[in-house]
Each structure stands twice: as structure tokens, then as C-alpha cells.
Design an enzyme around this catalytic site. Sequence first.
Site, PDB file in Angstrom:
ATOM      1  N   TYR A  91      28.949  43.459  37.270  1.00 30.47           N
ATOM      2  CA  TYR A  91      29.084  44.448  38.343  1.00 30.47           C
ATOM      3  C   TYR A  91      27.726  45.091  38.646  1.00 30.47           C
ATOM      4  O   TYR A  91      27.331  45.157  39.813  1.00 30.47           O
ATOM      5  CB  TYR A  91      30.126  45.503  37.993  1.00 30.47           C
ATOM      6  CG  TYR A  91      31.536  45.143  38.419  1.00 30.47           C
ATOM      7  CD1 TYR A  91      32.010  43.841  38.366  1.00 30.47           C
ATOM      8  CD2 TYR A  91      32.407  46.117  38.869  1.00 30.47           C
ATOM      9  CE1 TYR A  91      33.303  43.517  38.745  1.00 30.47           C
ATOM     10  CE2 TYR A  91      33.707  45.801  39.255  1.00 30.47           C
ATOM     11  CZ  TYR A  91      34.138  44.507  39.191  1.00 30.47           C
ATOM     12  OH  TYR A  91      35.418  44.190  39.579  1.00 30.47           O
ATOM     13  N   GLU A  98      23.336  43.211  45.918  1.00 33.35           N
ATOM     14  CA  GLU A  98      23.803  43.654  47.230  1.00 33.35           C
ATOM     15  C   GLU A  98      22.857  44.711  47.804  1.00 33.35           C
ATOM     16  O   GLU A  98      22.522  44.665  48.997  1.00 33.35           O
ATOM     17  CB  GLU A  98      25.221  44.208  47.130  1.00 33.35           C
ATOM     18  CG  GLU A  98      26.265  43.129  46.853  1.00 33.35           C
ATOM     19  CD  GLU A  98      27.641  43.700  46.560  1.00 33.35           C
ATOM     20  OE1 GLU A  98      27.976  44.772  47.111  1.00 33.35           O
ATOM     21  OE2 GLU A  98      28.377  43.068  45.786  1.00 33.35           O
TER      22      GLU A  98
END
Length: 185
Positions: A91, A98
Site C-alpha cells: 500500500y 501514484e
Amino acid sequence: LEIVHAALGLVRSPVFVTTLQVGSRIAALFAITHSPASQVQFGAGMMILSWALVEVPRYLFYVFAIVSGDATKKTPFPLFWLRYSLFAVLYPTGITGELTVFLTAAKDPEFLNYYGEQYATFMYYFIMSFPVIYAPGALPMIMNMAANRRSAFKKRFAKPPPPPRGIVFPVTGTKGTEEIRSSTP
């Protein structure tokens, strides 16, 4: 479909967390497909690799859960461990990837002018809204998975209830949540 599945209760994922995750992935894919600069920087590969490495064990886990009929105790432990542990590394790396895609696209003239020069400012603020959303949004996603992990491990390694002691009469009815037992029907 993941958001719809969460909203309908077909999966146990919270709708808000699922919406954040799916929405950010769509935005990241939009940025990466329209920004040549974001395609060639390290974060793009890190993002895609993190997404893949978190999803493959997740869906393999779901397959074993369906086949065995019990996701908690009957799936092979290595797969169970991967399903509930990989998020701790993947994550943060996915989110970092991102963010680098968003920040690189925000500086890429080709991305900013994709819909024409008159929309460059809009595109800049649009793509920069995602890093702003990540500040409060990333932590709930990671904490949700940490809580899921804690709960899943607790269920998997829970001690079975002790067998009843003495004579146990059959349940003849219920009063609220309390079972009523009687030696005579």
C-alpha cells in the site's frame, strides 16, 4: 464493479474506502496514459507492480475461500499470510507510485494541454487534487487493512469453545438472545 459490490454488501469492504481506492486508480491510469513524462519515471512501475502484487494473492485467496468454503481456517496459511500482510509494504509503495505519477503529470505540458491550452489550469488543479485527497485518505485505507488483518488472524487462531460440561438439554426456544433449554419438550 468493486464499489457496487461493496455497496450491495457482496464483499465486506467499506464503500468509502473502496471508492477512494478505485477512484485513485482510475485517476492514476488517466494521468499515466495522457502524460508521457509520468510513464517513464520510477513511480509508474512501482505503482503498477504494487497493484499487481497486492491483487494476485487477494484473488487467489478468494478462489481458495470459495473452493474450501471457509476463508479463515481452510485456506493455506502462506496464502492467508500474504493476503493479510502484503498491504503493509505494497500500500505505501503503491501510494508513493501514484503520488509520483500525479506530481509528474502536473508538470507535464502534454498532460496539462491534453484538452487544449484553455483547460491547462483546470487539468493542473484536477490532478493536484488527488495528492490533497491522499493526505486524509491513505491512512484510513491502511488502517482498515490493519484492522482486517488483526481480525482475520484472531479468527484463524481462536481456540475452539470448550465442550459443554454435564447434561445439556436441547434448546426449546429463545427469549431475546437467550436460549431456553428444557428437559421436557
